[in-house]
Design a protein around this motif. Structure first.
Motif, PDB file in Angstrom:
ATOM      1  N   HIS A 120       0.884  -1.119  -0.126  1.00  0.00           N
ATOM      2  CA  HIS A 120       0.067   0.011  -0.036  1.00  0.00           C
ATOM      3  C   HIS A 120       0.853   1.241  -0.171  1.00  0.00           C
ATOM      4  N   GLY A 121       0.536   2.325  -0.773  1.00  0.00           N
ATOM      5  CA  GLY A 121       1.149   3.672  -0.757  1.00  0.00           C
ATOM      6  C   GLY A 121       0.234   4.551  -1.015  1.00  0.00           C
ATOM      7  N   ALA A 122       0.770   5.805  -1.063  1.00  0.00           N
ATOM      8  CA  ALA A 122      -0.235   7.108  -1.221  1.00  0.00           C
ATOM      9  C   ALA A 122       0.941   7.998  -1.492  1.00  0.00           C
ATOM     10  N   THR A 123       0.569   9.140  -2.506  1.00  0.00           N
ATOM     11  CA  THR A 123       1.409  10.255  -2.649  1.00  0.00           C
ATOM     12  C   THR A 123       0.463  11.413  -2.706  1.00  0.00           C
ATOM     13  N   ALA A 124       0.760  12.664  -1.826  1.00  0.00           N
ATOM     14  CA  ALA A 124      -0.185  13.559  -1.944  1.00  0.00           C
ATOM     15  C   ALA A 124       0.628  14.957  -2.291  1.00  0.00           C
ATOM     16  N   LEU A 125      -0.054  15.986  -2.819  1.00  0.00           N
ATOM     17  CA  LEU A 125       0.330  17.230  -2.850  1.00  0.00           C
ATOM     18  C   LEU A 125      -0.605  18.314  -2.249  1.00  0.00           C
ATOM     19  N   PHE A 126      -0.216  19.123  -1.320  1.00  0.00           N
ATOM     20  CA  PHE A 126      -1.035  19.830  -0.425  1.00  0.00           C
ATOM     21  C   PHE A 126      -0.466  21.513  -0.535  1.00  0.00           C
ATOM     22  N   PHE A 127      -1.563  22.303  -0.863  1.00  0.00           N
ATOM     23  CA  PHE A 127      -1.627  23.734  -1.105  1.00  0.00           C
ATOM     24  C   PHE A 127      -1.983  24.403   0.155  1.00  0.00           C
ATOM     25  N   LYS A 128      -1.619  24.943   0.957  1.00  0.00           N
ATOM     26  CA  LYS A 128      -2.247  25.557   2.391  1.00  0.00           C
ATOM     27  C   LYS A 128      -2.361  27.173   1.957  1.00  0.00           C
ATOM     28  N   GLN A 129      -3.496  27.559   2.636  1.00  0.00           N
ATOM     29  CA  GLN A 129      -3.779  29.171   2.725  1.00  0.00           C
ATOM     30  C   GLN A 129      -2.583  29.775   3.429  1.00  0.00           C
ATOM     31  N   MET A 130      -2.406  30.827   2.953  1.00  0.00           N
ATOM     32  CA  MET A 130      -1.342  31.713   3.643  1.00  0.00           C
ATOM     33  C   MET A 130      -1.993  32.599   4.770  1.00  0.00           C
ATOM     34  N   PRO A 131      -1.458  32.428   5.940  1.00  0.00           N
ATOM     35  CA  PRO A 131      -2.015  33.138   7.251  1.00  0.00           C
ATOM     36  C   PRO A 131      -1.451  34.530   7.224  1.00  0.00           C
TER      37      PRO A 131
END
Length: 196
Positions: A120-131
């Motif tokens: 099992h595996g996972a790959t992710a790309l996350f973009f966060k909101q700028m505080p």
């Protein structure tokens, strides 16, 4: 997602920028080990750190304990600092995970991560909101994830576009059985429109 390696389990990690005029010096003098090194600029500020243990976080003139950093205890850490010594990104590699992170002035901005366990595996790309960049790191509230692009063996491919509270509002997916879908959600998470 029900996978033990779901998008939320994908690694989130450290900080990034670049080093200018620098000299190499031992990083772990205070820790008494030889498992790391630091590149410092001509003012003595850390610009690059390579370590084989989870290091403390340097940001805004503060040192945050290593226990508050995400990532494996005994991974490989390559941390990048700006001209003031604050972390701006990093690369982390462990036995079952790896990530690349880029930071805003007081919060994480982008994370590219992978995690695996057996088949099992996972790959992710996350973009966060700028505080608010004027807030010190200790007063910065959690920043919502605005875009998530994830693939996992259990769940297939998912692209979620989130609102300012981090709630998914549009979700495009092709599940592990190759079934595609598009869902539009309201602020409570109820589906208001979908295809097919």
């Amino acid at each position: 997602m029900t996978s033990p390696l779901s998008r939320r389990a994908a690694v989130r990690g450290a900080a990034l920028a670049a080093a200018a005029t620098a000299v190499a010096a031992p990083a772990a003098e205070a820790r008494g080990d030889q498992n790391s090194f630091t590149v410092r600029d001509n003012r003595g500020r850390q610009r690059l750190l390579a370590d084989t243990r989870r290091p403390p976080i340097l940001i805004g003139g503060r040192t945050i304990p290593a226990e508050q950093r995400q990532g494996p205890e005994r991974g490989t850490y390559l941390i990048f600092n700006d001209e003031n010594g604050s972390e701006r990104g990093g690369i982390v590699a462990g036995a079952s995970e790896a990530s690349l992170s880029l930071d805003y002035v007081n919060a994480q901005a982008l994370t590219l991560a992978t995690r695996w366990q057996g088949e099992h595996g996972a790959t992710a790309l996350f973009f966060k909101q700028m505080p608010d960049p004027s807030l010190p790191v200790e007063q910065t509230p959690p920043t919502p994830t605005r875009v998530e692009l994830v693939w996992s063996t259990a769940d297939g491919s998912v692209l979620a576009l989130n609102d300012s509270a981090g709630r998914p509002r549009i979700v495009l997916s092709v599940d592990a059985q190759d079934v595609p879908s598009i869902r539009v959600l309201d602020e409570r998470g109820a589906v208001v429109s979908s295809l097919p």
